[in-house]
Every structure is written in structure tokens, then in C-alpha cells.
Design a protein around this motif. Structure first.
Motif, PDB file in Angstrom:
ATOM      1  N   GLU A 162       0.823  -1.207   0.000  1.00 51.97           N
ATOM      2  CA  GLU A 162       0.000   0.000   0.000  1.00 51.97           C
ATOM      3  C   GLU A 162       0.859   1.260   0.000  1.00 51.97           C
ATOM      4  O   GLU A 162       0.553   2.247  -0.676  1.00 51.97           O
ATOM      5  N   LYS A 205       2.100   1.953  -3.431  1.00 48.33           N
ATOM      6  CA  LYS A 205       1.074   2.582  -4.272  1.00 48.33           C
ATOM      7  C   LYS A 205       0.970   4.082  -3.984  1.00 48.33           C
ATOM      8  O   LYS A 205       0.781   4.896  -4.907  1.00 48.33           O
ATOM      9  N   LYS A 217      -8.148  10.475  -8.893  1.00 47.60           N
ATOM     10  CA  LYS A 217      -9.450   9.828  -8.849  1.00 47.60           C
ATOM     11  C   LYS A 217      -9.949   9.834  -7.409  1.00 47.60           C
ATOM     12  O   LYS A 217      -9.211  10.152  -6.468  1.00 47.60           O
ATOM     13  N   ALA A 218     -11.202   9.442  -7.219  1.00 48.03           N
ATOM     14  CA  ALA A 218     -11.776   9.406  -5.873  1.00 48.03           C
ATOM     15  C   ALA A 218     -10.987   8.482  -4.965  1.00 48.03           C
ATOM     16  O   ALA A 218     -10.724   8.791  -3.791  1.00 48.03           O
ATOM     17  N   THR A 219     -10.573   7.331  -5.482  1.00 42.92           N
ATOM     18  CA  THR A 219      -9.790   6.386  -4.671  1.00 42.92           C
ATOM     19  C   THR A 219      -8.415   6.947  -4.341  1.00 42.92           C
ATOM     20  O   THR A 219      -7.838   6.626  -3.300  1.00 42.92           O
ATOM     21  N   ASP A 220      -7.887   7.765  -5.241  1.00 42.10           N
ATOM     22  CA  ASP A 220      -6.580   8.382  -4.986  1.00 42.10           C
ATOM     23  C   ASP A 220      -6.646   9.345  -3.810  1.00 42.10           C
ATOM     24  O   ASP A 220      -5.696   9.464  -3.039  1.00 42.10           O
ATOM     25  N   VAL A 229      -8.372   9.130  -1.159  1.00 41.62           N
ATOM     26  CA  VAL A 229      -8.289   8.374   0.091  1.00 41.62           C
ATOM     27  C   VAL A 229      -6.824   8.091   0.418  1.00 41.62           C
ATOM     28  O   VAL A 229      -6.411   8.174   1.580  1.00 41.62           O
ATOM     29  N   LYS A 230      -6.045   7.755  -0.579  1.00 44.82           N
ATOM     30  CA  LYS A 230      -4.629   7.463  -0.354  1.00 44.82           C
ATOM     31  C   LYS A 230      -3.860   8.706   0.122  1.00 44.82           C
ATOM     32  O   LYS A 230      -2.886   8.583   0.862  1.00 44.82           O
ATOM     33  N   GLU A 260      -4.384   8.731   3.687  1.00 47.90           N
ATOM     34  CA  GLU A 260      -3.639   7.619   4.285  1.00 47.90           C
ATOM     35  C   GLU A 260      -2.161   7.980   4.429  1.00 47.90           C
ATOM     36  O   GLU A 260      -1.517   7.599   5.417  1.00 47.90           O
TER      37      GLU A 260
END
Length: 536
Positions: free
Chosen positions: A472, A475, A491-494, A496-497, A500
């Protein structure tokens, strides 16, 4: 004077000068006789005011009449004293020192004459302004009119006269200075009385104490400035205000060499109008918590202030270490903010967001102020601290107030920027990974592998968990490379990262400062990463 007429006279005077000045002139219980009738002093004063009003032009409106009355109170009368002072001294004996030298004695005389002008309520400007006036315009006129005795005494003083550039009229003299706060400028001798009196007034205005207390603060301010002008180091105060949290009522807390307390109203009055405003939120138990954008919590820090007289203000003032701005102030504020974040187990995180900074400098006390609007940064949730919260905050501050933490200060500052200032998730990502690199980065080898391995070993246990976590982190590192090289939008998922990455950076510092201080003993990221990777 008849009871009804007495009431009308008092009401008019009260509307013209306000209650503080009226109480200064005619202290309650010291002038009126039983039954509400005017005593001799009060009756004489009211008669004089009535006579003054009869002499004023009939076409003057009410506001102009009241302005004329205020001016009359500040005119000089018997013994070179203002009318207001003469009236006051007929009923009160002030405990005022006489002064040890001619300059000090002159300043005390000026302060006693001008003090009544400070009690007049300031009229707000009829248009939007960056900062509304603290005092009525009558104060500045009175300080200038009465200040000549003080400025002439300085011109005659063998030690102080050489400080000021000479002019045929001493009142036009000035001195140029540079200070170790990064500030400097020119201060005219003619404005020095108003600067000193206004700074002393800020110190005592909330308590509205007797004249003697005001004079004490004037002398304190003057002694500090005179010592600095003569080349000595003096104790000055830096103030940094924060928004985001409220302290428990009445709580003041020592943090290292500083003290954290609640902002006073006098300090709040010095803040630009554009910074004012409120924000509300809910605590965990449903309580509404309302805080001020201009700050509710203040760090007060004393430091050795140095002033250098200069003929040329274009000269650099940082050509020696002793003239550099005190770095310890920012160091203390950084650890204070980070400690609060670590001490609060809440989502979203508790934040201490800096709003303004002021240096209480002897030449211009209270005027060296800079600010930033927290509404331009990331969002935050108001928090009311409990006594237990403050105790945990102190514990974490003690952990961070360690010289070894200086080596990872860049990581601390980048995390706070990501948390409090960055609105764009990509900026949060970049700041967070910079924090990673400050902890374990090196110019040698492959940084992604080395740093992600260090973070994994520091934060996770067990092979399976570590393999998954390092994947993780890889990434996140790859996402950061895409962002800094402009390879597409997030992106939306990015997003979140990005968060994180910040969580990992905070967790790493939490572990390092509390459980792995042995790693912090090492001087740089290369040695820290090597020690962690080679440790079992």
C-alpha cells in the motif's frame, strides 16, 4: 442644585464623556450628599459645565457641543494641569511616584494630564476599516499638546539626547532602529509620549484600576525602552494566537519557556476587523462549541530583545546571530501544535491553527502584528478542551520538547501544513511523503524501497501484515510520483490514499518520539533507516 436638575446634568455629561471618565472626575460617594443632592465640588463642577454650554454657539448641534466639552476638560488650567485632572484631584489623592530624574518626572506629569483622555470612549469609524480605533482622537491631541515637557527633558539629558537625530526643534528629532525581531523603522520624539501611554493603557484597560497603576505601567514601559536605547538587552514578549480550541475556564498552562492562556479582550481589539468572525460545531456529547477565527488561545513567550540604532535603515540587521529573530518562538509553537494533535484521539483531529503574531517591542509596543486568516486553509472542527485534555497535551509536549526531535522538524512542519493549510488532496499527499523522506530518506540507493520498508517495520508486526502494508505504501509513493510529474488528475480512490499518507506520517512520528527515541539519536535519515532495517 435641585435633584431633577442634578440628574439631567449628570445624564448629559455621561452621554458626552462616558461612565469611566465621569467616575474619574466625580467618584461615586465622594461628591454627592445624602438624598442625592450635589455636594459642593459636584455642584461647582456642574455649574461650570452649565456655564460652558451657555457660551457655546446656539447653532451647534448636540454632538459638537459634547466635543467642545471634552476639549474643555483637556485644556490646561492652574498649575499646568488639565481641567479634568484638577477636578479629579479635588476629591482624590492618587498614589503616584515622583520620578528619580527629570525625564521620568516629566513623563509622569504628562501621563497624569493625558490619562483622562484615555477614558473617553473611542468613536468607531463610519466606514469599514482594517482596525477600529482603540482610543478617542482626543487622546492623540492631548498626548501631543502635553508631551513637549517630556521631549524637551530628553533633549536635555546627556545620555538620551545622543540617541536622537538632532533638529533645531527637539520635537522633530527621531531615531532609526533595527531589532532582533526582524522589525525596524524610525520613531519620532514627538510621538514617543503617545506610544508609551497607549502601550501602558493596553496593559491596564481591562481592570480600569486607579491612576497610580497606570503610571506604574508607564514607568515600566519607559524603563524598558530607555534600557534598550542605551544598548542593553531587555525582556520583551512575543504573542502567538491560535484558533481551533477553547481552554478550560481560567486555565493558564506553562509549556517550556512559554505560557498558554486565553486571549484577552484588549488583545482581541488589536486584531484586524477582517479576521473577526465565529464558527460553531458540536462536541462528542452534543454541546455546541463556538470559537473565534481571530483566536481564543494565546502563547506568550518572553525573550531577550535587542535594539540597534542605525543611521541607514537599508542596512541588514541579521549580520550577527544576536540580531536574528528568536527561533525558539517558532520551535515552541510548532511543538505546541503537534503535541495537541497527538494528544487528542478524535476524528477529525483537534487542531491549533495560528492566526496572528505580535511582538510587544519597546519602541512600538503592540504595533508589530502579522496575521493569517484560518478560513483560507483547510476546514477544522471547534473543540473545547477539558482539564484532562490539557494534561495529556502537556505530556505530549514534554515528549516533543526534546532536542532529538529537532532533527525531524521538517516532518512536523509539513504534517501541520497538510493538516491545517492544504485544501487540495494532492498537496496533502506531497507534504506527507516529504515527511516520510525527512524521517528515513537518503540520497543513496532506491528511496521508495528503503522508506517504505522503514515505515512498515516501524508500524506493523508480522510478515503477512507487513507485506500488505508495504504494498500500500508503494502505491502511495507511485501516486505521489504521478502528481509531481503531472501525469493525470486524481481519482476518488486516490484522494483516500492522500489522507492515508498523512495518517502514516503522523503514526510514524508518534512511535518515534514515544517508543523509538534510540532511532532519533541518529543524525539523519540515512542512519535512521539503516539502524531500523538492520535491527533484528
Amino acid at each position: 442644585m435641585e435633584h431633577e436638575a442634578l440628574g439631567e446634568a449628570r445624564a448629559w455629561i455621561l452621554g458626552a464623556i462616558g461612565e469611566p471618565l465621569l467616575n474619574y472626575l466625580l467618584p461615586e460617594g465622594a461628591t454627592s450628599e445624602e438624598g442625592g443632592t450635589a455636594g459642593p465640588i459636584e455642584g461647582e463642577f456642574f455649574s461650570a459645565v452649565a456655564e460652558l454650554r451657555r457660551k457655546l454657539p446656539e447653532d451647534w448641534d448636540e454632538q459638537t457641543q459634547k466635543q467642545a466639552f471634552r476639549s474643555w476638560l483637556l485644556q490646561k488650567g492652574e498649575g499646568d494641569k488639565t481641567v479634568a485632572r484638577i477636578v479629579h484631584e479635588r476629591t482624590c489623592v492618587d498614589d503616584v511616584e515622583s520620578g528619580d530624574d527629570a525625564v521620568t518626572a516629566a513623563l509622569i506629569e504628562v501621563a497624569q494630564n493625558v490619562y483622562p483622555a484615555l477614558l473617553i470612549p473611542a468613536e468607531p469609524l463610519p466606514f469599514p476599516a482594517l482596525i477600529q480605533p482603540e482610543v478617542d482622537t482626543a487622546f492623540h491631541a492631548a498626548a501631543y499638546q502635553n508631551g513637549g515637557v517630556f521631549t524637551r527633558a530628553i533633549a536635555r539629558d546627556s545620555g538620551l539626547s545622543s540617541v536622537f537625530t538632532q533638529d533645531s526643534d527637539p520635537i522633530h528629532s527621531q531615531f532609526n532602529y533595527q531589532a532582533n525581531t526582524g522589525h525596524g523603522g524610525a520613531l519620532q520624539l514627538a510621538t514617543l509620549p503617545s506610544e508609551l501611554l497607549l502601550s501602558a493603557w493596553r496593559d491596564v484597560r481591562e481592570t480600569m484600576g486607579p491612576v497610580g497603576k497606570f503610571i506604574e505601567r508607564v514607568m515600566f514601559r519607559w524603563d524598558m525602552l530607555r534600557s534598550a536605547l542605551l544598548g542593553n538587552s531587555v525582556d520583551a514578549v512575543a504573542k502567538i494566537a491560535f484558533t481551533g480550541v477553547l481552554l478550560p475556564d481560567g486555565r493558564a498552562v506553562a509549556f517550556g519557556d512559554g505560557v498558554v492562556r486565553t486571549v484577552t479582550q484588549a488583545e482581541r481589539d488589536r486584531v484586524p476587523e477582517g479576521l473577526k468572525g465565529k464558527i460553531s460545531g458540536y462536541s462528542g456529547d452534543g454541546e455546541v462549541v463556538t470559537i473565534n477565527y481571530d483566536g481564543d488561545v494565546l502563547l506568550e513567550y518572553r525573550f531577550p530583545y535587542r535594539l540597534r540604532l542605525s543611521g541607514d535603515l537599508s542596512e541588514s540587521w541579521v549580520d550577527s546571530d544576536e540580531m536574528r529573530p528568536p527561533a525558539d518562538i517558532n520551535r515552541l509553537a510548532l511543538r505546541l501544535r503537534f503535541a495537541l494533535m497527538l494528544s487528542m484521539d478524535s476524528t477529525p483531529r483537534a487542531q491549533l491553527i495560528q492566526t496572528w503574531v505580535a511582538f510587544d517591542e519597546p519602541p512600538r509596543p503592540g504595533s508589530s502584528i502579522s496575521w493569517s486568516d484560518p478560513r483560507h486553509g483547510a476546514g477544522f472542527t471547534p473543540v473545547r478542551l477539558t482539564s484532562e485534555d490539557v494534561d495529556r497535551w502537556c505530556e505530549w509536549f514534554d515528549i516533543l520538547n526534546d532536542s532529538r526531535v529537532d532533527k525531524i522538524e521538517l516532518a512536523l512542519s509539513r504534517i501541520l501544513r497538510a493538516l491545517a493549510e492544504r485544501r487540495d488532496p494532492s498537496d496533502v499527499l506531497v507534504d506527507s511523503v516529504i515527511a516520510w523522506e525527512n524521517l528515513f530518506g537518503t540520497k543513496d540507493g532506491e528511496p521508495t524501497f528503503r522508506i517504505t520498508m522503514c515505515l512498515t517495520k516501524l508500524l506493523k508486526e508480522g510478515l503477512e501484515e507487513r507485506v500488505k502494508f508495504r504494498t500500500e505504501l508503494g502505491k502511495i509513493y507511485a501516486l505521489r510520483s504521478r502528481v509531481v510529474h503531472g501525469s493525470g488528475e486524481l481519482k476518488a480512490t486516490d484522494m483516500v490514499k492522500c489522507q492515508e499518507a498523512l495518517d502514516v506520517a503522523i503514526s510514524a512520528i508518534r512511535v518515534l518520539v514515544s517508543r523509538r527515541q534510540d532511532i532519533l539519536d541518529l543524525k539523519d535519515g540515512a542512519l535512521r533507516s539503516a539502524a531500523l532495517l538492520l535491527d533484528g
